[in-house]
Design a protein around this motif. Sequence first.
Motif, PDB file in Angstrom:
ATOM      1  N   ILE A  79     -83.079 -57.671  26.025  1.00 47.55           N
ATOM      2  CA  ILE A  79     -84.068 -56.601  26.336  1.00 47.55           C
ATOM      3  C   ILE A  79     -83.397 -55.871  27.391  1.00 47.55           C
ATOM      4  N   ILE A  95     -90.728 -56.324  26.741  1.00 46.52           N
ATOM      5  CA  ILE A  95     -90.794 -57.126  25.545  1.00 46.52           C
ATOM      6  C   ILE A  95     -91.964 -56.732  24.314  1.00 46.52           C
ATOM      7  N   LYS A  99     -91.513 -56.633  20.267  1.00 46.95           N
ATOM      8  CA  LYS A  99     -92.069 -57.904  20.043  1.00 46.95           C
ATOM      9  C   LYS A  99     -91.554 -58.778  19.047  1.00 46.95           C
ATOM     10  N   ALA A 102     -88.398 -60.285  19.428  1.00 46.85           N
ATOM     11  CA  ALA A 102     -88.512 -61.112  20.548  1.00 46.85           C
ATOM     12  C   ALA A 102     -88.970 -62.636  20.423  1.00 46.85           C
ATOM     13  N   LEU A 108     -84.241 -64.916  25.288  1.00 48.04           N
ATOM     14  CA  LEU A 108     -84.343 -63.663  25.625  1.00 48.04           C
ATOM     15  C   LEU A 108     -83.190 -63.283  26.890  1.00 48.04           C
TER      16      LEU A 108
END
Length: 215
Positions: A79, A95, A99, A102, A108
């Motif tokens: 990220i 995030i 998404k 993720a 992450l």
Amino acid sequence: MKIIDLTHTITENMPVYPGTDQPSLKIICNHESDGFKETSLTMASHTGTHMDAPNHIFADRTTLDNLPVELFIGSALVIDCSDLQQGKEISMDLINAVKEKADQADFLLFFTGWDQYWGTPTYFGNYPYLTEEVADYLIKSKKKGVGLDVISIDSMSDAYLTIHKKVLADNDFIIVENLTRLGEIGDGLFTFCALPIKFKNADGAPVRAVAILND
């Protein structure tokens, strides 16, 4: 396949958490007199690029040596938080912007760019840190762990270690801190591997962390 080393090198003059002893790398056998080289390593368990176990915060929780090895390897997504100013929170907005990917990742990893300050006093300053909302997402989405290129997932000013306590209280979850080169990975899913030194009752340990990218 491309492999990127995400690990800082351990040296005697490396940055350590304020108050922690510097590592010692003492040569105890050498080529000239012994015919081989051997080094005695002395360092704290959270030196350099390292992993926190639940036992780091809670005495009755799991140590690294008792976590399944499968927890240390999985799919990951970086990220990009590099636009954040000093002391700003890493929020769910970052995030939510990615998404779908993720949600698929086991880990992450948050790229703040803070590793550029490695070896300077700024490194222990007002780095970006996780919010409780992000911590809740990591727990609810059943991530294996989280990683950052800063010294802690909590603000340096948070002596209570709010985010550590939230993610480690009830979950076999790992935290990898002091990563580097996250900006070289890109925005796709990849395989993340962070294998800690295995010693008895480990609250944490240095790791060799790598990103494995498919061509």
